[in-house]
Design a protein around this motif. Structure first.
Motif, PDB file in Angstrom:
ATOM      1  N   THR A 198       9.182   7.613  23.036  1.00 51.53           N
ATOM      2  CA  THR A 198       8.136   8.556  22.640  1.00 51.53           C
ATOM      3  C   THR A 198       6.783   7.850  22.759  1.00 51.53           C
ATOM      4  O   THR A 198       6.710   6.709  23.210  1.00 51.53           O
ATOM      5  CB  THR A 198       8.359   9.065  21.207  1.00 51.53           C
ATOM      6  OG1 THR A 198       8.216   7.970  20.293  1.00 51.53           O
ATOM      7  CG2 THR A 198       9.751   9.676  21.049  1.00 51.53           C
ATOM      8  N   HIS A 199       5.713   8.520  22.356  1.00 50.81           N
ATOM      9  CA  HIS A 199       4.376   7.931  22.464  1.00 50.81           C
ATOM     10  C   HIS A 199       3.621   8.056  21.142  1.00 50.81           C
ATOM     11  O   HIS A 199       2.673   8.850  21.028  1.00 50.81           O
ATOM     12  CB  HIS A 199       3.582   8.618  23.577  1.00 50.81           C
ATOM     13  CG  HIS A 199       4.096   8.362  24.949  1.00 50.81           C
ATOM     14  ND1 HIS A 199       4.841   9.284  25.654  1.00 50.81           N
ATOM     15  CD2 HIS A 199       4.005   7.267  25.746  1.00 50.81           C
ATOM     16  CE1 HIS A 199       5.163   8.779  26.831  1.00 50.81           C
ATOM     17  NE2 HIS A 199       4.668   7.563  26.913  1.00 50.81           N
ATOM     18  N   PRO A 219       3.205  10.644  15.262  1.00 47.53           N
ATOM     19  CA  PRO A 219       4.090  10.776  16.422  1.00 47.53           C
ATOM     20  C   PRO A 219       3.455  11.674  17.473  1.00 47.53           C
ATOM     21  O   PRO A 219       2.585  12.502  17.162  1.00 47.53           O
ATOM     22  CB  PRO A 219       5.339  11.435  15.832  1.00 47.53           C
ATOM     23  CG  PRO A 219       4.839  12.211  14.664  1.00 47.53           C
ATOM     24  CD  PRO A 219       3.681  11.438  14.107  1.00 47.53           C
ATOM     25  N   SER A 220       3.870  11.498  18.707  1.00 47.61           N
ATOM     26  CA  SER A 220       3.426  12.404  19.765  1.00 47.61           C
ATOM     27  C   SER A 220       4.330  12.224  20.977  1.00 47.61           C
ATOM     28  O   SER A 220       5.078  11.255  21.076  1.00 47.61           O
ATOM     29  CB  SER A 220       1.961  12.136  20.161  1.00 47.61           C
ATOM     30  OG  SER A 220       1.854  10.973  20.960  1.00 47.61           O
ATOM     31  N   ARG A 267      11.006  11.211  12.661  1.00 49.83           N
ATOM     32  CA  ARG A 267      10.169  10.369  13.517  1.00 49.83           C
ATOM     33  C   ARG A 267       9.884   9.016  12.850  1.00 49.83           C
ATOM     34  O   ARG A 267       9.739   7.999  13.525  1.00 49.83           O
ATOM     35  CB  ARG A 267       8.858  11.090  13.843  1.00 49.83           C
ATOM     36  CG  ARG A 267       9.026  12.283  14.764  1.00 49.83           C
ATOM     37  CD  ARG A 267       9.522  11.873  16.134  1.00 49.83           C
ATOM     38  NE  ARG A 267       9.564  12.998  17.054  1.00 49.83           N
ATOM     39  CZ  ARG A 267       9.968  12.911  18.309  1.00 49.83           C
ATOM     40  NH1 ARG A 267      10.351  11.755  18.803  1.00 49.83           N
ATOM     41  NH2 ARG A 267       9.987  13.987  19.078  1.00 49.83           N
ATOM     42  N   ASP A 268       9.779   9.008  11.522  1.00 51.97           N
ATOM     43  CA  ASP A 268       9.595   7.738  10.813  1.00 51.97           C
ATOM     44  C   ASP A 268      10.804   6.828  11.011  1.00 51.97           C
ATOM     45  O   ASP A 268      10.660   5.626  11.275  1.00 51.97           O
ATOM     46  CB  ASP A 268       9.376   7.992   9.319  1.00 51.97           C
ATOM     47  CG  ASP A 268       8.063   8.697   9.017  1.00 51.97           C
ATOM     48  OD1 ASP A 268       7.131   8.586   9.832  1.00 51.97           O
ATOM     49  OD2 ASP A 268       7.977   9.365   7.968  1.00 51.97           O
ATOM     50  N   PRO A 338       7.159   5.318   6.198  1.00 49.45           N
ATOM     51  CA  PRO A 338       6.575   6.171   7.238  1.00 49.45           C
ATOM     52  C   PRO A 338       6.006   5.317   8.357  1.00 49.45           C
ATOM     53  O   PRO A 338       5.688   4.138   8.156  1.00 49.45           O
ATOM     54  CB  PRO A 338       5.463   6.913   6.495  1.00 49.45           C
ATOM     55  CG  PRO A 338       5.070   5.979   5.405  1.00 49.45           C
ATOM     56  CD  PRO A 338       6.337   5.269   4.989  1.00 49.45           C
ATOM     57  N   MET A 339       5.864   5.901   9.524  1.00 48.86           N
ATOM     58  CA  MET A 339       5.361   5.105  10.649  1.00 48.86           C
ATOM     59  C   MET A 339       3.951   4.601  10.396  1.00 48.86           C
ATOM     60  O   MET A 339       3.568   3.538  10.892  1.00 48.86           O
ATOM     61  CB  MET A 339       5.435   5.895  11.958  1.00 48.86           C
ATOM     62  CG  MET A 339       4.601   7.141  12.028  1.00 48.86           C
ATOM     63  SD  MET A 339       4.637   7.878  13.694  1.00 48.86           S
ATOM     64  CE  MET A 339       6.366   8.257  13.886  1.00 48.86           C
ATOM     65  N   ARG A 340       3.181   5.304   9.576  1.00 50.71           N
ATOM     66  CA  ARG A 340       1.821   4.841   9.292  1.00 50.71           C
ATOM     67  C   ARG A 340       1.801   3.551   8.483  1.00 50.71           C
ATOM     68  O   ARG A 340       0.752   2.899   8.369  1.00 50.71           O
ATOM     69  CB  ARG A 340       1.053   5.920   8.527  1.00 50.71           C
ATOM     70  CG  ARG A 340       0.735   7.164   9.343  1.00 50.71           C
ATOM     71  CD  ARG A 340      -0.056   8.169   8.526  1.00 50.71           C
ATOM     72  NE  ARG A 340      -1.395   7.668   8.215  1.00 50.71           N
ATOM     73  CZ  ARG A 340      -2.478   7.958   8.905  1.00 50.71           C
ATOM     74  NH1 ARG A 340      -2.404   8.752   9.954  1.00 50.71           N
ATOM     75  NH2 ARG A 340      -3.655   7.478   8.563  1.00 50.71           N
ATOM     76  N   ALA A 341       2.942   3.150   7.907  1.00 53.07           N
ATOM     77  CA  ALA A 341       2.994   1.923   7.116  1.00 53.07           C
ATOM     78  C   ALA A 341       3.073   0.672   7.987  1.00 53.07           C
ATOM     79  O   ALA A 341       2.891  -0.441   7.484  1.00 53.07           O
ATOM     80  CB  ALA A 341       4.201   1.961   6.174  1.00 53.07           C
TER      81      ALA A 341
END
Length: 364
Positions: A198-199, A219-220, A267-268, A338-341
């Motif tokens: 993914t990107h 996510p994107s 997504r995370d 979460p991915m932001r972490a």
């Protein structure tokens, strides 16, 4: 409903989708006519083409949805991105009046028009001459000022220019050092960088010579760039498995999550799997509504899939099924981050004649 009302409704829909809509950003989306940037129409989800003469054209344009504007066979090669994703990326870019922005991937010109509405001066670079020409024509027809569209290899950026911000609207394996070299100190680049098929969008900071660090924004999924920006490297994950490429799967571990993970939490998990396992990517799995996170074997026929319910489905290579179970346990033990972490350190990789900065190390 007139176009102004439709744009106002789109802003409301973007807020409902979780996009961080500042007053300035909302005003930009409310002012810029998205329909002006798809004069040739776009591909309908169910097949066929939507054109300006169609009764539902304006309603479709003003949905919070991606609009595919160019295809090569069946492969989309240019589009207008989903507005809520655009808003998230623009918010992360933190554009201020007077900023100079390098945009890699002109698309329809809509994103550059939004940047102009936010007060920026933009140089937009696209490798496809016809795409660049249409974007330039649409910007001119819409009366957008302070945007210059160039045809060229995005890797080179815009030689001779200096920028406060860089935004990339195409999926890449890593960042060109030339972008960072054209970025003034303190500037930031917002870039969708490949990770486990993914990107995810990164906010990247650092000089061309390094050190270069990043934070994960969201996510994107983007169309991939061409050339050195998608070069293979030692930190890369496998390409996604095509339908039918992965052998039939059987359940080897029961569901772990009840109810199954929602889209963002999944997504995370996916992002963490990509941090912890170099074979993480995605594949179509029979019975699953969407592509699933998989650990794909070297032969690309065997592997282990983790659907949103946290079960493990596998074929061959028992070690990958065990790895999948370990990833699930570890993600739970870490508090389901979460991915932001994640904080990312990048390293130079790719082609020796055209290196790119790629994610190489992560910390929570």
């Amino acid at each position: 409903m007139n176009a102004s009302d439709r744009r106002a409704r789109l802003v409301d829909d973007m807020r409902a989708a979780g996009a961080p809509m500042s007053a300035e950003l909302a005003a930009a989306f409310a002012a810029v006519p998205r329909e002006a940037f798809v004069p040739g129409g776009f591909q309908r989800h169910g097949g066929g083409w939507a054109g300006p003469g169609d009764r539902d054209f304006l309603d479709l344009v003003h949905r919070d949805d991606v609009l595919v504007t160019k295809v090569d066979g069946r492969m989309p090669v240019s589009s207008s991105s989903q507005p809520s994703l655009m808003a998230i990326m623009l918010a992360a870019l933190d554009v201020r009046p007077g900023h100079r922005v390098l945009e890699i991937g002109a698309g329809t010109g809509y994103n550059a028009a939004l940047l102009s509405a936010l007060g920026a001066t933009v140089v937009s670079v696209d490798v496809q001459a016809d795409v660049a020409a249409r974007a330039s024509a649409a910007l001119s027809a819409a009366g957008v000022e302070r945007v210059q569209v160039q045809t060229g290899d995005g890797y080179a950026g815009a030689p001779g220019h200096r920028f406060d911000r860089v935004i990339v609207t195409v999926g890449v394996a890593g960042l060109s050092p030339r972008w960072l070299n054209q970025l003034d100190p303190g500037g930031v680049a917002v870039v969708p960088v490949e990770h486990a098929g993914t990107h995810p969008v990164l906010t990247v900071r650092g000089p061309a010579a390094g050190p270069v660090t990043a934070e994960v924004i969201c996510p994107s999924g983007f169309m991939s760039a061409a050339g050195p920006l998608t070069a293979t490297h030692q930190f890369a994950h496998p390409a996604p498995a095509a339908p039918g490429e992965l052998a039939p799967l059987t359940v080897t571990a029961p569901a772990r999550f009840d109810p199954p993970l929602g889209a963002l939490a999944y997504r995370d998990l996916w992002y963490a799997a990509g941090v912890w396992h170099r074979r993480a990517t995605h594949a179509a799995v029979p019975g699953a509504e969407h592509s699933c996170l998989v650990l794909l074997a070297e032969d690309r026929a065997q592997g282990a899939a983790i659907p949103p319910d946290g079960s493990v489905l596998s074929t061959g290579e028992p070690a990958l099924a065990q790895d999948a179970a370990d990833i699930l346990r570890r993600w739970d033990a870490e508090g389901r981050p979460p991915m932001r972490a994640w904080r990312v350190t990048l390293a130079l990789a790719g082609r020796s004649d055209a290196p790119i900065w790629v994610p190489a190390n992560w910390s929570l």
